[in-house]
Design a protein around this motif. Structure first.
Motif, PDB file in Angstrom:
ATOM      1  N   HIS A 176       5.156  42.161 -26.908  1.00 55.09           N
ATOM      2  CA  HIS A 176       5.443  40.956 -27.852  1.00 55.09           C
ATOM      3  C   HIS A 176       4.074  40.344 -28.143  1.00 55.09           C
ATOM      4  O   HIS A 176       3.333  40.254 -27.410  1.00 55.09           O
ATOM      5  N   GLU A 192       2.124  37.477 -26.529  1.00 56.31           N
ATOM      6  CA  GLU A 192       1.622  37.556 -25.171  1.00 56.31           C
ATOM      7  C   GLU A 192       0.386  38.247 -24.870  1.00 56.31           C
ATOM      8  O   GLU A 192      -0.003  39.377 -24.453  1.00 56.31           O
ATOM      9  N   ARG A 233       7.590  37.676 -31.166  1.00 56.46           N
ATOM     10  CA  ARG A 233       8.121  38.812 -30.487  1.00 56.46           C
ATOM     11  C   ARG A 233       9.003  39.508 -31.114  1.00 56.46           C
ATOM     12  O   ARG A 233       9.666  40.557 -30.811  1.00 56.46           O
ATOM     13  N   HIS A 293       4.472  41.756 -19.518  1.00 59.31           N
ATOM     14  CA  HIS A 293       4.996  40.698 -20.407  1.00 59.31           C
ATOM     15  C   HIS A 293       4.255  39.526 -20.003  1.00 59.31           C
ATOM     16  O   HIS A 293       3.795  39.368 -18.613  1.00 59.31           O
ATOM     17  N   ASN A 294       4.273  38.478 -20.572  1.00 64.55           N
ATOM     18  CA  ASN A 294       3.933  37.067 -20.192  1.00 64.55           C
ATOM     19  C   ASN A 294       4.986  36.364 -20.507  1.00 64.55           C
ATOM     20  O   ASN A 294       5.896  36.316 -21.480  1.00 64.55           O
TER      21      ASN A 294
HETATM   22 ZN   LIG Z   1       7.425  39.835 -23.605  1.00 59.87          ZN
END
Ligand SMILES: [Zn+2]
Length: 397
Positions: free
Chosen positions: A192, A195, A242, A289-290
């Motif tokens: 994404h 992130e 994203r 991920h964030n």
């Molecule tokens: Zn993500």
């Protein structure tokens, strides 16, 4: 495609996004030195799930002034549910006067808007504001060219994005030790584009694994790391959220085969399954991920990978930059039950081949172990701790 002059006010203060990952919508002048900045946001292929989780802009000509900046248009949708979005009270912007060192600003959040207000007093004529400390395709190109002469490093391109950018796959292992008997670990960074913290961790992981540290050398002898350092270079370059250039969420759709509309997933999954089908082992696979407040490890659906999940969790919990907000648990089968195109990386690979695939989310709010919001150096440190914990979990350390 970045050549966009957004707005130039009187008195020569201007807002610009004509650089990689730059992104901002309309800018209105509310009063002298007070601006309302619309976050552009993006929707998916069905015009749903609007996310306003990225902005990155430069302000020119404001040295010595006190600017008030209101970020607006923040509301969106996540998994078809209305959300206030990624910009919440606890995630005000980061600020830089050199585009390298970023510090978190204090913000005033009005949930009714919603609206994030910050005040800045630039000491430089050019200053930058972003949702997260940015990490671009240029950062990655510099890293990969720096590592190219390391004999434990190799890189191949396994496909092209919608906009024909390369999708690099990095392999790190000790070439003097036979592959047979080595554990194999796959990691995906930056599925994404907003992130950026995932990419800083990727940089930390790659730098540590290729370092002269004895511990890194031992891990290289015992493992093969297969790393996708940037899974959505198109999104990173345009300052996306994203979705890929066709609007597809790159950490959904792992149950869909569509090389035309989502070539990134096809290339990444294709490389992993090709490896498996050629008899290659996969001891652990991860996507990083964030998120806003959550921080956790999630296992593939089913119970059979939970012993591995517990070892992974126990090793990573020791890190001073990982503060899990919930225990490790198996994922649901899909993010949206019964709807095609809604499986994430770990759900899809489990569905395909029962692989030991995992997802990690890392928070972007103030981190309880750090006592402040994370900066790039914290993410780099996490990358090192992450690959050590993965090696430990698979018995290669
Ligand atoms: Zn993500």
């Amino acid at each position: 495609m970045f050549a966009l002059l957004l707005f130039a006010t009187a008195a020569a203060v201007s807002f610009r996004t004509d650089f990689e990952a730059g992104n901002l919508g309309r800018v209105e002048t509310v009063a002298p030195d007070h601006y309302r900045c619309h976050v552009l946001g993006e929707v998916d292929q069905d015009k749903r799930n609007r996310q306003a989780s990225w902005y990155y802009f430069r302000i020119d000509g404001a040295r010595g002034r006190t600017l008030t900046i209101d970020l607006v248009d923040l509301a969106g949708e996540y998994n078809y549910q209305p959300t206030q979005g990624a910009i919440i009270a606890e995630t005000p912007p980061y600020y830089s006067e050199d585009q390298k060192t970023w510090r978190p600003l204090e913000g005033e959040f009005d949930a009714a808007g919603p609206r994030m207000r910050v005040r800045v007093e630039p000491h430089a004529n050019r200053v930058w504001i972003a949702h997260q400390p940015p990490y671009t395709t240029q950062n990655l190109a510099i890293l990969l060219s720096e590592m190219r002469s390391n004999r434990a490093f190799s890189v191949e391109n396994v496909g092209k994005t919608v906009h024909k950018r390369d999708i690099p796959l990095v392999t790190i292992t000790d070439p003097a030790t036979p592959v047979a008997g080595k554990k194999v670990i796959w990691i995906l960074f930056r599925q994404h584009s907003w992130e950026a913290g995932s990419s800083w961790a990727g940089e930390g992981a790659i730098r540590f694994l290729l370092s002269a540290k004895p511990e890194a050398a031992a891990i290289r002898r015992a493992t093969v790391f297969k790393i996708f350092p940037m899974c959505d270079p198109d999104g990173v370059a345009r300052g996306g959220v994203r979705f890929n250039a066709n609007g597809f969420d790159l950490n959904r759709n792992w149950d869909v085969h569509d090389p035309v509309r989502m070539p990134e997933i096809d290339a990444e999954r294709g490389a992993i399954l090709k490896w498996v089908d050629a008899g290659g082992r996969v001891d652990l696979a991860l996507t990083l991920h964030n998120d806003e407040k959550p921080e956790y490890i999630e296992s593939a659906p089913g119970q059979e990978h939970m012993p591995l999940a517990h070892r992974f969790y126990a090793a990573l919990e020791q890190s001073p930059v990982f503060a899990p907000t919930k225990p490790v648990a198996p994922s649901t089968v899909s993010t949206t039950a019964g709807k095609p195109g809604r499986m994430s990386f770990h759900q899809g690979l489990y569905n395909d081949r029962k692989l030991p695939a995992f997802l990690i989310e890392q928070m972007t709010v103030s981190h309880p172990k750090l006592g402040r919001r994370p900066v790039a150096a914290d993410r780099i440190r996490f990358g090192e701790d992450l690959v050590k914990a993965m090696a430990e979990a698979v018995g290669a350390r």
